[in-house]
Design a protein around this motif. Sequence first.
Motif, short mmCIF file in Angstrom:
data_model
loop_
_atom_site.label_atom_id
_atom_site.label_comp_id
_atom_site.label_asym_id
_atom_site.label_seq_id
_atom_site.Cartn_x
_atom_site.Cartn_y
_atom_site.Cartn_z
N ARG A 606 11.82 30.02 75.42
CA ARG A 606 10.19 29.43 75.52
C ARG A 606 9.84 30.09 74.05
N ALA A 607 11.14 30.82 72.99
CA ALA A 607 10.34 31.38 71.19
C ALA A 607 10.87 29.72 70.71
N GLY A 608 11.81 29.30 72.25
CA GLY A 608 12.19 27.73 70.49
C GLY A 608 10.71 26.48 70.75
N ARG A 609 10.41 26.90 72.04
CA ARG A 609 9.66 25.90 72.25
C ARG A 609 8.34 25.48 70.93
N ARG A 610 8.43 26.20 70.19
CA ARG A 610 6.95 26.37 69.28
C ARG A 610 6.70 24.75 68.74
N SER A 611 7.69 23.80 67.51
CA SER A 611 7.13 23.06 67.71
C SER A 611 7.34 22.03 67.92
N LEU A 612 7.70 22.09 69.62
CA LEU A 612 7.73 21.11 70.98
C LEU A 612 5.73 21.15 71.13
N VAL A 613 5.23 22.47 71.34
CA VAL A 613 4.43 22.82 71.61
C VAL A 613 3.25 22.68 70.58
N LEU A 614 3.38 22.18 69.12
CA LEU A 614 2.75 21.78 68.52
C LEU A 614 2.67 20.58 68.49
N GLU A 615 3.74 19.75 68.44
CA GLU A 615 4.00 18.30 69.00
C GLU A 615 2.37 17.85 69.73
N GLN A 616 2.68 18.14 71.11
CA GLN A 616 1.64 18.42 72.66
C GLN A 616 0.75 18.91 71.80
N CYS A 617 -0.04 19.78 71.46
CA CYS A 617 -1.33 20.11 70.70
C CYS A 617 -1.66 18.58 69.42
N ILE A 618 -1.22 18.25 68.87
CA ILE A 618 -1.95 16.95 67.54
C ILE A 618 -1.43 15.92 68.74
N ALA A 619 -0.48 15.51 69.46
CA ALA A 619 -0.85 14.42 70.65
C ALA A 619 -2.13 14.31 71.70
N GLY A 620 -2.38 15.55 71.59
CA GLY A 620 -3.08 15.24 73.18
C GLY A 620 -4.56 15.98 72.03
N SER A 621 -4.57 16.59 70.56
CA SER A 621 -5.95 17.31 70.03
C SER A 621 -6.10 18.00 71.12
N GLU A 622 -5.35 18.86 71.47
CA GLU A 622 -5.94 20.09 72.36
C GLU A 622 -5.36 21.23 71.83
N PRO A 623 -5.53 22.22 71.31
CA PRO A 623 -5.30 24.19 70.81
C PRO A 623 -5.14 24.67 71.96
N ALA A 624 -5.73 24.27 73.34
CA ALA A 624 -5.60 25.63 75.08
C ALA A 624 -3.92 24.49 74.88
N PHE A 625 -3.42 24.31 74.89
CA PHE A 625 -1.96 24.63 74.41
C PHE A 625 -0.97 25.49 74.03
#
Length: 684
Positions: A606-625
């Motif tokens: 989970r700790a290693g997912r930071r950049s993946l989550v950031l990319e998902q946030c940017i792609a989906g324009s969704e900070p809630a992720f």
Amino acid sequence: MVLELQKRLGGAICAVLKQKYGLTVESVPLETPPDLRLGEIATPIALQLARTLRKAPKVIAQEIVTALGQVEGFAGFEVAGAGYINARLDRGAFVKDAAFPARRQKPAIFANVEHTSINPNKAAHIGHLRNAVLGDTWARLLKAESSSPDTVIVQNYIDNTGVQVADVVVGFLHLEKKTVAEVRQLVADCEKRAEASGRPADAIDYYCWDLYARTSQWYGEGTDKEKAARKQLRLDTLHAIEHGGNETAEIADLISTAVLKRHLETMLRLGIEYDFLPRESEILHLKFWDAAFAKLKESGVLYKETQGKNAGCWVMTRPGAETAEGEADEDAKVIVRSNGTVTYVGKDIAYHLWKFHLLEGCEFGDEVFYTYPDGRQCYRSIDNRSVDANGTPYGTGVPVHFKASGADYVFNVIDARQSDAQANVKEALRGMGYVTQADQLRHFTYEMVALTPRCAEELGYAISDEDKEKPYIEVSGRKGFGVKADDLIDKLIAAARAEVDARQAGRGEAERQRIAAQIAIGALRYFMLKVTRNSVIAFDFKDALSFEGETGPYIQYAVVRIRNILRKCEAAAEAVLTEFSALDKGCVARFLSGSENEDIWALWLRAGRRSLVLEQCIAGSEPAFLAKHAFQLAQEFNNFYHRHHILTEEDPERKKFLLATAAVVLRELLIALDWLGIEGPEAM
RNA sequence: GCGCCCGUAGCUCAGCUGGAUAGAGCGACUGACUACGAAUCAGUAGGCCGGGAGUUCGAAUCUCUCCGGGCGCACCA
């Protein structure tokens, strides 16, 4: 970490498909298996290819696995279920890398984020808070994803010459019969009184909140003749303000400037800062509109209507509208009224042409308006042509410092109720031939914040029986109906303070207050960010004031726990990780194997997912992720905290490993919280 | 009338470009503090994913339709 591994696996599978089947696949779908026992990364690609390859999914999956062979970072692949390919990571290698992750290559993002944009005629309310928190977080995410954070510019548009300001001015002039001097005195008195008392209720924005509501009510009262006269008064006041250079405009300037300053202070309490405050007065006085109007006419986007209800107006066709041959388009959007004045959408088109550097010869003059405690300076637009008496071209301000960002992307954080207006601006750009810019203009839309009927009653508002049955009631500045931002923040700080006092008796007054503020802001920002943009927030004090469960303070508490552990062993997180990296890889792998250690592995993953989550946030324009990610990481840490006691661990190597686990989680939590605009307290 | 959004556990919400047994928080009920501070953790109960049809190997997710709710559609901003 996980992102890099996903990309590597996707690339390897792409290569296999090309080489083995001659298939070119755009991207390989990669997902997280429902259970760690199935591996860490999975793909249903074989299921998708079954039809085109005319083979059983399981057969395809097995062929791909065989062809893949060894891939760096992976321990192996297997076929499962109906034809999934499940990948198992090399846990030892993953954990070693996760302790000190390599820097990612990032693109330079040039972006202009407009948010907050509150009419400067009243105090900010919870609806404005959602806008500002979303916008601020979005800018933080863009900066995190960009190799050059300075090219992400935050703007707060100030409509200082609009009807809302005019309404308060009408209130001062005609309800309170105040002169310019008296209004100036009132502003000064409010400032003095609020500073002395520390109570936001004493400030000018609160005063205007009530006056605005009173004036709005006044418009609707009296005989028809009186109502008509008041409506005319409103229009005359608006025109006087737009024109400038008179006492009415002077009052408008005094009020809008004072209220704007209050807005900046309110937002600063939440850690929200701005680079530039473009004002409508400059859009008008520096003739941005005139330049835009010429372009709009030239390109044929605007045409003068000669018949129907819009006769005499300059109008534009709405996006997607079908215009019947020879008939007047009654549905067209009026941009210039028959009396020659410009509508809001018209001004917005001019402003957006400026954002994209498309108005030749038009530039704002600027000056520092507000200096933040961290030294950052916030500029506002001014008309400073008089400074340069000769040689300044017509229609151009003289920028002292701030320049348009040369934005590749323009994000407008504006609630969903204005999507039609935003679509019109976009359509105008497209119609003028600026197709690229139209695509780069993004309406960062979100649903409103409303009050639950129960909450409205708690606040003492009289609620109609009809409204009592509704799930929520819309906030209205015009009616003075809503929860003011500063009141909510004060309430949150008081509630947090009570909790801190109960636990931190040994700490000083100032420190306890500081911690309480950190917790309050954490609670508020998380409350606004955990909900996805397209869902209406039905505001309720019970939920907003909660510090337990899925809340900001829950995450902050995990941070504090880790800091306490590190404090007890007198070790810094960095040092713990350095020591950990010296451990033998096989030894580390041993600590990560076995069912009793599965939760620890899950935590690292989970700790290693930071950049993946950031990319998902940017792609989906969704900070809630990201909000969700931070919570899940904290939750898994709390679980780990109860199951594995670090300080009493007897095996020295395992103790190092457990400490490193905590240190990595601390680092990742702090980064995620920072992106969410939330601080990690030292104690709470 | 047209457009956009929503409908998932009692309540508030997640569910990533369709994928493996539908998740979390709150609330309810059971348990765990001589403490790496319980703002925490473990457990139990609770779901025809608004209804129906379709596409697909496969639908909470896509399409259509109906029902229920919200918000837009000004010579307001």
